[in-house]
Design an enzyme around this catalytic site. Structure first.
Site, PDB file in Angstrom:
ATOM      1  N   ARG A 268       0.935  -1.046  -0.006  1.00  0.00           N
ATOM      2  CA  ARG A 268       0.216  -0.139  -0.037  1.00  0.00           C
ATOM      3  C   ARG A 268       0.934   1.191  -0.120  1.00  0.00           C
ATOM      4  NH1 ARG A 268      -2.662  -3.385   3.723  1.00  0.00           N
ATOM      5  NH2 ARG A 268      -4.709  -3.890   2.898  1.00  0.00           N
TER       6      ARG A 268
ATOM      7  N   HIS B 158      -3.860   0.298   8.904  1.00  0.00           N
ATOM      8  CA  HIS B 158      -4.536  -0.458   7.918  1.00  0.00           C
ATOM      9  C   HIS B 158      -3.260  -0.962   6.922  1.00  0.00           C
ATOM     10  CE1 HIS B 158      -7.388  -2.075   5.188  1.00  0.00           C
ATOM     11  NE2 HIS B 158      -6.943  -1.372   4.125  1.00  0.00           N
TER      12      HIS B 158
END
Ligand code: APR
Length: 332
Positions: free
Chosen positions: A100, A187
């Protein structure tokens, strides 16, 4: 949009929801929100005709799904004027092998433009950011827009927790409706699935696993595998899809958050929220349980963590801090 309606003699206004990014998640979000009649929808994307096409396709299901909301696609930010709620998925998704964090600078440029336009056209909106890397993107949106922190949040924990609960339900052979399971922290791979608090209608999951296997050791082994799968669940899907990342479940997660805000449900949902001293964290967005209602993040719920959980949480917070520091170093 959001024309005045008369209901039982009273004037009422349908809420207006702007979705920024009309890709995979944006499309599913549009359909879920329309089917639930949460409000009129404006779907914005930079790609010409794409949001118009998706909006028309979804709107034409109104005669089947029987929803009475307006669904409009646009390439013009003016159309998001005075939206009550904005959900942002603009950006590039992960490709196989990409973390990410690799997305950081590309998506930061996009997020900056989005934040400037949301600030200009929907200055009173409540904002849910989904774009990755989530913890950095939500921070950047808040800083560029200058919106009060309770009006800006990120979606991560609702999805991570749903994955955790689903894996537990599969393992125990029970309905996921009775599983309560929560994931805290950032996250990313450092997220913290809270095993000790996971339960089935109040019965601790570890107790049920120990009974199933008649062994504390085996129960721990099974739970460790569930925790590991939860942490890597996004990557598992990227590997299978090959051309993008998860989109059905992230859209479902953001829809649950949107409904809690628009209906003032005050659900306690794991939310990427701005902490001002809670959990010993000051000035960072981190995934924690929060009450979501008509004012956005209305309350952060603090729960006690034991030494091991606190260590994992701090590790996750450190990952968020270094991601934000990387973003700052890049000049955002
Ligand atoms: N403004 C608005 N939309 C933009 C912009 C921009 N500046 N730049 C790109 N987009 C649009 C793209 O045109 C595309 O339609 O954002 C959309 C992103 O959609 P997808 O590529 O299909 O990605 P999606 O799977 O929806 O994920 C979106 O959410 O979970 C995260 O990692 C994921 O960051 C990604 C985001």
């Amino acid at each position: 949009m959001s024309e005045n309606l008369i209901f039982n003699g009273e004037k009422m206004e349908r809420k207006k929801i702007a979705l920024i990014g009309g890709g995979q998640i944006g499309g599913v979000l549009t359909q879920l929100i329309a089917q639930r009649e949460l409000g009129d929808i404006v779907l914005y994307d930079i790609v010409e005709d794409l949001p118009q096409g998706k909006a028309l396709d979804i709107a034409e299901a109104a005669g089947i799904d029987l929803f009475d909301v307006v669904v409009k696609g646009t390439n013009d930010y003016k159309d998001i004027s005075d939206a009550h709620l904005v959900i942002i998925t603009a950006g590039l998704p992960r490709k196989p092998g990409m973390s990410r964090d690799d997305l950081l600078s590309t998506n930061a440029n996009i997020m900056k433009t989005v934040a400037e336009n949301v600030k200009a056209y929907a200055p009173n909106s409540i904002v849910i950011v989904i774009s990755n890397p989530l913890d950095a993107m939500v921070t950047l949106f808040q800083e560029v827009s200058g919106f009060p922190t309770h009006r800006v949040m990120g979606q991560s924990g609702v999805l991570d927790s749903s994955r955790f609960a689903t894996f537990i339900a599969w393992e125990l052979g029970v309905s996921v409706k009775n599983v309560n399971a929560m994931v805290l922290g950032g996250h990313g791979d450092t997220m913290v699935p809270l095993v000790r608090y996971a339960n089935v209608n109040g019965i601790p999951v570890m107790e049920l696993l120990e009974r199933k296997y008649n062994s504390a050791e085996k129960a721990k082994e099974v739970m460790d595998a569930i925790v590991q799968r939860t942490k890597m669940a996004g990557g598992e899907i990227v590997k299978l899809l090959k051309t993008g990342s998860a989109f059905y479940s992230p859209a479902a997660a953001a829809t649950a958050m949107a409904k809690s805000i628009l209906y003032d449900e005050k659900r306690v949902l794991p939310t990427c929220a701005y902490l001002k001293g809670e959990y010993g964290v000051d000035g960072y967005y981190v995934g924690v349980p929060a009450v979501l209602g008509k004012n956005g993040v209305e309350k952060i719920i603090e729960i006690s963590l034991n030494d091991e959980e606190r260590k994992m949480f701090e590790n996750s917070v450190n990952a968020v801090k270094s991601l934000v520091a990387d973003m700052k170093r890049l000049g955002y």
